[in-house]
Design a protein around this motif. Sequence first.
Motif, short mmCIF file in Angstrom:
data_model
loop_
_atom_site.label_atom_id
_atom_site.label_comp_id
_atom_site.label_asym_id
_atom_site.label_seq_id
_atom_site.Cartn_x
_atom_site.Cartn_y
_atom_site.Cartn_z
N GLU A 181 -4.02 -2.73 2.96
CA GLU A 181 -4.85 -3.07 2.18
C GLU A 181 -6.47 -3.28 3.92
O GLU A 181 -6.36 -4.44 3.46
CB GLU A 181 -4.54 -3.18 1.28
CG GLU A 181 -6.76 -2.63 -0.21
CD GLU A 181 -6.30 -3.52 -1.37
OE1 GLU A 181 -6.02 -2.66 -1.90
OE2 GLU A 181 -6.84 -4.25 -1.34
N VAL A 182 -7.20 -2.08 3.61
CA VAL A 182 -8.13 -2.76 3.90
C VAL A 182 -9.53 -2.43 3.20
O VAL A 182 -9.86 -1.38 2.44
CB VAL A 182 -8.88 -1.63 5.46
CG1 VAL A 182 -9.93 -1.61 5.96
CG2 VAL A 182 -7.75 -2.05 6.08
N THR B 158 -11.45 6.77 -8.19
CA THR B 158 -10.24 6.55 -7.37
C THR B 158 -9.82 8.03 -6.79
O THR B 158 -10.16 9.08 -7.81
CB THR B 158 -9.24 5.80 -8.29
OG1 THR B 158 -10.03 4.03 -7.98
CG2 THR B 158 -7.67 5.70 -7.06
N ASN B 159 -10.06 8.40 -5.85
CA ASN B 159 -8.80 9.76 -5.27
C ASN B 159 -7.25 9.22 -4.54
O ASN B 159 -7.32 8.12 -4.57
CB ASN B 159 -9.95 10.20 -5.10
CG ASN B 159 -10.47 9.33 -3.58
OD1 ASN B 159 -9.81 9.20 -2.35
ND2 ASN B 159 -11.29 10.28 -2.71
N GLU B 160 -6.76 11.07 -4.00
CA GLU B 160 -6.13 10.46 -3.86
C GLU B 160 -6.09 9.45 -2.08
O GLU B 160 -4.51 9.09 -1.44
CB GLU B 160 -5.55 12.01 -3.22
CG GLU B 160 -5.93 12.84 -2.18
CD GLU B 160 -7.10 13.05 -2.87
OE1 GLU B 160 -7.76 13.04 -4.09
OE2 GLU B 160 -7.97 13.98 -1.83
N VAL B 161 -7.09 9.43 -1.88
CA VAL B 161 -7.46 8.78 -0.48
C VAL B 161 -7.80 7.11 -0.98
O VAL B 161 -7.51 6.33 0.35
CB VAL B 161 -8.35 9.87 0.69
CG1 VAL B 161 -8.44 8.79 1.73
CG2 VAL B 161 -8.11 11.01 0.75
N ALA B 162 -8.33 7.07 -1.18
CA ALA B 162 -9.11 5.71 -0.94
C ALA B 162 -9.99 5.93 -3.27
O ALA B 162 -9.60 6.05 -3.29
CB ALA B 162 -10.59 5.77 -0.63
N SER C 32 -23.66 -3.42 -3.97
CA SER C 32 -22.84 -3.12 -2.45
C SER C 32 -22.23 -1.85 -3.56
O SER C 32 -21.96 -1.88 -4.40
CB SER C 32 -22.33 -4.65 -2.48
OG SER C 32 -21.42 -5.01 -3.27
N SER C 33 -20.89 -1.86 -2.22
CA SER C 33 -20.22 -1.64 -2.88
C SER C 33 -18.71 -1.19 -1.70
O SER C 33 -19.60 -1.59 -0.39
CB SER C 33 -20.25 0.47 -2.77
OG SER C 33 -20.44 0.70 -1.57
N THR C 34 -18.19 -1.45 -2.35
CA THR C 34 -16.31 -1.55 -1.03
C THR C 34 -15.53 -0.75 -1.18
O THR C 34 -15.19 0.13 -2.44
CB THR C 34 -16.57 -2.69 -2.15
OG1 THR C 34 -17.01 -3.93 -1.54
CG2 THR C 34 -14.58 -2.88 -1.67
N LEU C 35 -15.17 -0.04 -0.67
CA LEU C 35 -14.03 0.97 0.29
C LEU C 35 -13.46 0.51 0.60
O LEU C 35 -12.65 -0.29 1.00
CB LEU C 35 -14.80 2.15 1.31
CG LEU C 35 -14.10 3.19 1.95
CD1 LEU C 35 -13.59 4.33 0.62
CD2 LEU C 35 -13.93 3.66 3.00
N SER C 36 -12.29 1.28 -0.89
CA SER C 36 -11.02 0.44 -0.32
C SER C 36 -9.76 1.15 0.20
O SER C 36 -9.58 2.34 -0.41
CB SER C 36 -10.14 0.05 -1.68
OG SER C 36 -9.08 -0.77 -1.54
N LEU C 37 -9.13 1.10 0.78
CA LEU C 37 -7.27 1.86 1.64
C LEU C 37 -6.49 1.32 2.04
O LEU C 37 -6.67 0.32 1.62
CB LEU C 37 -8.06 1.87 2.83
CG LEU C 37 -9.69 2.79 3.26
CD1 LEU C 37 -9.96 3.31 4.80
CD2 LEU C 37 -9.96 3.90 2.73
N PRO C 38 -5.96 1.78 0.85
CA PRO C 38 -4.63 1.41 0.31
C PRO C 38 -3.41 1.78 2.19
O PRO C 38 -3.59 2.88 2.26
CB PRO C 38 -3.70 1.73 -0.81
CG PRO C 38 -4.68 2.91 -0.63
CD PRO C 38 -6.06 3.15 0.14
N ARG C 39 -2.46 0.91 2.10
CA ARG C 39 -2.12 0.93 2.80
C ARG C 39 -2.14 2.49 3.67
O ARG C 39 -1.78 2.61 4.44
CB ARG C 39 -0.52 1.91 2.81
CG ARG C 39 0.22 0.39 1.82
CD ARG C 39 1.67 1.14 0.34
NE ARG C 39 0.95 2.20 0.31
CZ ARG C 39 0.44 2.42 -0.84
NH1 ARG C 39 0.49 1.40 -1.70
NH2 ARG C 39 0.00 3.65 -1.93
#
Lengths: 115, 110
Positions: free
Chosen positions: B17-18, B56-60, B70-77
């Motif tokens: 996860e990034v 949340t959507n299907e991508v992130a 601030s905000s944090t983008l989370s990319l799973p796997r």
Amino acid sequence: DAGVTQSPTHLIKTRGQQVTLRCSPKSGHDTVSWYQQALGQGPQFIFQYYEEEERQRGNFPDRFSGHQFPNYSSELNVNALLLGDSALYLCASSPDVQGGQETQYFGPGTRLLVL
Amino acid sequence: LAKTTQPISMDSYEGQEVNITCSHNNIATNDYITWYQQFPSQGPRFIIQGYKTKVTNEVASLFIPADRKSSTLSLPRVSLSDTAVYYCLVGENYGQNFVFGPGTRLSVLP
């Protein structure tokens, strides 16, 4: 449903020449914005067109001009090309949403090389 | 005009996860937060947009704290194909306020 399209994909010009780039917005979108992206940098806003008029403009000289047609498509014209105008030119379209945040959808860009 | 600050680059491995954090201390009341992904020689691709809390959507996923600074983008796997530059933008509707910074160059390693 076609997304944003741009033409041509690549272009080579020499200093002092003029160039016209074209953009067709995503279906249902009436606002078109143009960006310049130099290598390794983020896109820089040039201007935005809505209802066939320039609505907002970034920090670009008058050599950069544009036009929007009744079908919402748009052209970007650059006169007296300089070497520094070499870049990826991006077109983005969006619906004109009042009182909210419009999402801009970008085209694939036109790569301009000025020699 | 809100200004954003992101890390210039990040490395990750496939399957991890990034999380990419963006700072926007001067965000205005009407500003939304939007993230784009860009591959070389292509136009930026919209990933996600939010105003507050979590989206949340299907991508992130996008996490926004209560103060919205601030905000944090989370990319799973993530996979190798997620290697790209990620841009955080803050602003209202119009193009003049849609300011791209240098973005975060994410490299996903096998």
